[in-house]
Design an enzyme around this catalytic site. Structure first.
Site, PDB file in Angstrom:
ATOM      1  N   ASN A 289      23.788 -16.602  -5.503  1.00 40.73           N
ATOM      2  CA  ASN A 289      24.799 -17.030  -4.531  1.00 40.73           C
ATOM      3  C   ASN A 289      25.758 -15.929  -4.118  1.00 40.73           C
ATOM      4  O   ASN A 289      26.361 -15.997  -3.049  1.00 40.73           O
ATOM      5  CB  ASN A 289      25.616 -18.195  -5.110  1.00 40.73           C
TER       6      ASN A 289
ATOM      7  N   LYS B 231     -10.053  -4.698   9.016  1.00 38.11           N
ATOM      8  CA  LYS B 231      -9.454  -5.095  10.286  1.00 38.11           C
ATOM      9  C   LYS B 231     -10.547  -5.633  11.214  1.00 38.11           C
ATOM     10  O   LYS B 231     -11.688  -5.215  11.095  1.00 38.11           O
ATOM     11  CB  LYS B 231      -8.753  -3.897  10.942  1.00 38.11           C
TER      12      LYS B 231
ATOM     13  N   LYS C  77      -7.346  -8.061  10.871  1.00 39.04           N
ATOM     14  CA  LYS C  77      -6.933  -8.749   9.647  1.00 39.04           C
ATOM     15  C   LYS C  77      -7.233 -10.242   9.690  1.00 39.04           C
ATOM     16  O   LYS C  77      -7.395 -10.867   8.648  1.00 39.04           O
ATOM     17  CB  LYS C  77      -5.454  -8.500   9.368  1.00 39.04           C
TER      18      LYS C  77
ATOM     19  N   ASP D 246      -6.308  -8.245   3.905  1.00 38.28           N
ATOM     20  CA  ASP D 246      -4.932  -8.059   4.356  1.00 38.28           C
ATOM     21  C   ASP D 246      -4.054  -9.148   3.757  1.00 38.28           C
ATOM     22  O   ASP D 246      -4.546 -10.160   3.255  1.00 38.28           O
ATOM     23  CB  ASP D 246      -4.845  -8.048   5.882  1.00 38.28           C
TER      24      ASP D 246
ATOM     25  N   HIS E  35       0.550  -6.758  -2.924  1.00 38.70           N
ATOM     26  CA  HIS E  35       1.071  -6.444  -1.595  1.00 38.70           C
ATOM     27  C   HIS E  35       2.533  -6.868  -1.531  1.00 38.70           C
ATOM     28  O   HIS E  35       2.924  -7.864  -2.144  1.00 38.70           O
ATOM     29  CB  HIS E  35       0.261  -7.155  -0.512  1.00 38.70           C
ATOM     30  N   ARG E  36       3.338  -6.108  -0.781  1.00 36.36           N
ATOM     31  CA  ARG E  36       4.783  -6.369  -0.741  1.00 36.36           C
ATOM     32  C   ARG E  36       5.222  -7.037   0.563  1.00 36.36           C
ATOM     33  O   ARG E  36       6.346  -6.839   1.023  1.00 36.36           O
ATOM     34  CB  ARG E  36       5.552  -5.062  -0.958  1.00 36.36           C
TER      35      ARG E  36
ATOM     36  N   HIS F  71       1.949  -1.548  -2.912  1.00 41.14           N
ATOM     37  CA  HIS F  71       2.199  -0.753  -1.711  1.00 41.14           C
ATOM     38  C   HIS F  71       3.588  -0.129  -1.800  1.00 41.14           C
ATOM     39  O   HIS F  71       4.551  -0.791  -2.179  1.00 41.14           O
ATOM     40  CB  HIS F  71       2.089  -1.630  -0.466  1.00 41.14           C
TER      41      HIS F  71
ATOM     42  N   SER G 288      -0.200   3.222   2.391  1.00 40.15           N
ATOM     43  CA  SER G 288      -0.974   2.484   3.384  1.00 40.15           C
ATOM     44  C   SER G 288      -0.105   2.218   4.597  1.00 40.15           C
ATOM     45  O   SER G 288       1.063   1.879   4.459  1.00 40.15           O
ATOM     46  CB  SER G 288      -1.468   1.160   2.788  1.00 40.15           C
TER      47      SER G 288
END
Length: 477
Positions: free
Chosen positions: A123, A175, A177, A203, A294-295, A327, A379
């Protein structure tokens, strides 16, 4: 008057509101080895002194609230409260300060990133007395680190599983994706892996959509990597994204991946959440699966310099929660990432012990004790001309991932993979011979083009592609 009120009155309870700094600003405090330490970038509202703002952060992220409460007398605030123990003005910024806060370890549940963040970045980030607030760094004490499993396997175990040493690993995100059928998707995976890549990747938003359900994708990708392994004699992997709408469904997908015998699965750790991520990391440790992270969504949290959470904190949290890859930006590609800042959190991901170094944005010395390291993944908008810089910046313990830089090759996916593998091998060979990749990188790539038509074609396509934009998040002067 009730008996309870009489009891509190007898020990000096006084209702009302008092300044936070009277209780939570303690510049004389000597931090303990077991404290979690936090560095906040604080921008107070006009008229709010920095000491009051820093104390408010310490209070609202630990034991404090907006008014005095009688139940304060039922516990020991000195034992449990957070303390703002130092405040620094940020040079070159108006009304910005770094407030250092120490938290007693007893405030946090063991092995829970979720609980840690709920307190420290809960908070308090909506507190009206602050115009903006950013968590710049955390010091996680060894006593708390040891309550986490961390990465399922770590860097050395991954290399042993893959039998790949002495160079960065190569990957490719398939790709487009979204929109491919499972069979066509598997075909693209096969072509990239047989061309020389170590990994291909789902992806981040490939989960289980109408055009390609997860089970079909898993089956065709497993077929592709086994076929590529048989042809090349190398161990291959595809990051099968197990991210799902529920933890139960996520684990079900990971179980199916294990049954197929593939080496690695993937998770979107911020959109999926830390509880889900830690659960998946524990499953991967127990069942021999590597875990790629993956972020997705990180820039919503970390990109603005004055508000949010810096990615170095999110990277530390991932190492605690669990992941073998994450990543990390590229420095040279299309995504945000200033060099010194990026190298700072890359070290925090990989190394056992990292010294405080404000020139790289590292506010605290961090001792990870026995927690395994995480491979950074470069990447986003990279191609063969970037290979020397990437090899020099990230070193061997990294994954270099070329999506468009593989699949955009004019001759197809497999030649694109060949071009990247040749460029990488040329850079590693040149580095091992003592050549300077930063100064001689373009020459090294041109020399390799003479005996690799695939690389020559790639170099011609991407010879003028650059991403010259200034980083938003830079170090303080």
């Amino acid at each position: 008057m009730s008996p309870q009120t009489e009891t509190k009155a007898s020990v000096g309870f006084k209702a009302g509101v008092k300044e936070y700094k009277l209780t939570y600003y303690t510049p004389e405090y000597q931090t303990k080895d077991t404290d979690i330490l936090a560095a906040f970038r604080v921008t107070p509202q006009p008229g709010v002194p920095p000491e009051e703002a820093g104390a408010a952060v310490a209070a609202e992220s630990s034991t404090g609230t907006w008014t005095t409460v009688w139940t304060d007398g039922l516990t020991s605030l000195d034992r449990y409260k957070g303390r703002c123990y130092r405040i620094e003005r940020v040079v070159g910024e108006k009304d910005q300060y770094i407030a250092y806060v120490a938290y007693p370890l007893d405030l946090f549940e063991e092995g829970s990133v979720t609980n840690m963040f709920t307190s420290i970045v809960g908070n308090v980030f909506g507190f009206k007395a602050l115009r903006a607030l950013r968590l710049e760094d955390l010091r996680i004490p060894p006593a708390y680190v040891k309550t986490f499993q961390g990465p399922p396997h770590g860097i050395q175990v991954e290399r042993d599983k893959l039998n790949k040493y002495g160079r960065p690993l190569l990957g490719c995100t398939i790709k487009p994706k979204l929109g491919l059928s499972a069979k066509n998707y598997g075909r693209a995976v096969y072509e990239c892996l047989r061309g020389g890549l170590d990994f291909t990747k789902d992806d981040e938003n490939v989960n289980s959509q109408p055009f390609m359900r997860w089970r079909d994708r898993f089956l065709f990708c497993a077929e592709a990597l086994y076929k590529a392994q048989a042809e090349t004699g190398e161990i291959k992997g595809h990051y099968l994204n197990a991210t799902a709408g529920t933890c139960e469904e996520m684990i079900k997908r990971a179980v199916f991946a294990r049954e197929l015998g593939v080496p690695i699965v993937m998770h979107d750790y911020l959109t999926g959440g830390f509880t889900a991520n830690t659960s998946l990391a524990h499953y991967c440790r127990d069942n021999g699966l590597l875990l790629h992270i993956h972020r997705a969504m990180h820039a919503v949290i970390d990109r603005q310099k004055n508000h949010g959470i810096h990615f170095r904190v999110l990277a530390k949290a991932l190492r605690m929660s669990g992941g073998d890859h994450i990543h990390s930006g590229t420095v040279v590609g299309k995504l945000e990432g200033e060099r010194d800042i990026t190298l700072g959190f890359v070290d925090l991901l990989r190394d056992d012990f990292v010294e405080q170094d404000r020139s790289r944005g590292i506010y605290f010395t961090q001792d990870w004790v026995s927690l395994p390291g995480v491979l950074p993944v470069a990447s986003g908008g990279i191609h063969v001309w970037h290979m020397p810089a990437l090899t020099e910046i990230f070193g061997d313990d990294s994954v270099l991932q070329f999506g468009g830089g593989t699949l955009g090759h004019p001759w197809g996916n497999a030649p694109g993979a060949v071009a990247n593998r040749v460029a990488l091998e040329a850079c590693v060979k040149a580095r091992n011979e003592g050549r300077d990749l930063a100064q001689e990188g373009n020459e090294i790539i041109r020399e390799a083009c003479k005996w690799s038509p695939e690389l020559a074609a790639a170099c011609e396509v991407w010879k003028e592609i650059v991403f010259n934009f200034a980083a938003v998040d830079v170090l303080d002067k």
